[in-house]
Design a protein around this motif. Sequence first.
Motif, short mmCIF file in Angstrom:
data_model
loop_
_atom_site.label_atom_id
_atom_site.label_comp_id
_atom_site.label_asym_id
_atom_site.label_seq_id
_atom_site.Cartn_x
_atom_site.Cartn_y
_atom_site.Cartn_z
N PRO A 252 0.84 -1.20 0.00
CA PRO A 252 0.00 0.00 0.00
C PRO A 252 0.87 1.24 0.00
O PRO A 252 1.98 1.24 0.52
N GLU A 253 0.34 2.31 -0.58
CA GLU A 253 1.17 3.49 -0.77
C GLU A 253 0.33 4.76 -0.71
O GLU A 253 -0.85 4.78 -1.10
N LEU A 254 0.94 5.81 -0.19
CA LEU A 254 0.35 7.15 -0.20
C LEU A 254 1.19 8.01 -1.13
O LEU A 254 2.37 8.24 -0.88
N GLU A 255 0.59 8.47 -2.21
CA GLU A 255 1.27 9.32 -3.19
C GLU A 255 0.95 10.77 -2.90
O GLU A 255 -0.23 11.15 -2.84
N VAL A 256 1.97 11.59 -2.75
CA VAL A 256 1.82 12.99 -2.35
C VAL A 256 2.24 13.89 -3.51
O VAL A 256 3.39 13.85 -3.95
N GLY A 257 1.30 14.68 -4.03
CA GLY A 257 1.59 15.57 -5.15
C GLY A 257 1.74 17.02 -4.70
O GLY A 257 0.86 17.56 -4.03
N PHE A 258 2.86 17.63 -5.05
CA PHE A 258 3.14 19.01 -4.66
C PHE A 258 2.78 19.98 -5.79
O PHE A 258 2.66 19.59 -6.96
#
Length: 209
Positions: A95-101
């Motif tokens: 599982p992964e949390l993708e963080v977009g700036f």
Amino acid sequence: MVRQVKKLPIGPSKLTQVLTGLNESPKLSLNSLTSLRVSYAFRNDHFGARQVYPLFFSYPSHFVNDHLPRIRWANPNLDIQIERVRKTPQEAWRPELEVGFANGTVRRVDMHQKWSTSILKELMDMAGGDAWKEWKVKARASGQPIVPGEENEGLAIKQSSSGVLPTLKVFRAAQQSRPTENSSKQSSPIPNPPPPSSPSESIAEATPS
């Protein structure tokens, strides 16, 4: 006819309880973010979300259920996407949390076998800014937890796995590039049927006895 008076429940209303939870400290404001994307297994195949207290596990859905509403409350314009995928025991991905700036940078938080408060603190360390740093200093000075529930992080049970698991995106790409069983087999050409025999070969001449 006696008119019955409906009694209101004693104590705070459900709405008040929800608002209290959304506004509890620390406030989960994120700086310079445009999007969050969470991908995890539909059932309890992944650590990091849904809490099962008798087993002292924390799964990614616990992060989604408890922390993402507070993040949404503090960041109303943030694009938050959640992808829950049905996963078989034979499928190995993390599982992964993708963080977009806002500047186009994308960073990722590995949620595999992590307590939900650990995931939250990694995200806040990444984008919480000065307000988050000040809160951590204040919490440590007063002896209170940085995030409620972090005292249970030591209860997380690590399951052994062979190597580093791929993300869901990488896993899907590998599955799509893998040739199927039918396409991998080379079909042999069908031989042409033999030419029909001539009448002189198929009909024997009768001889008088």
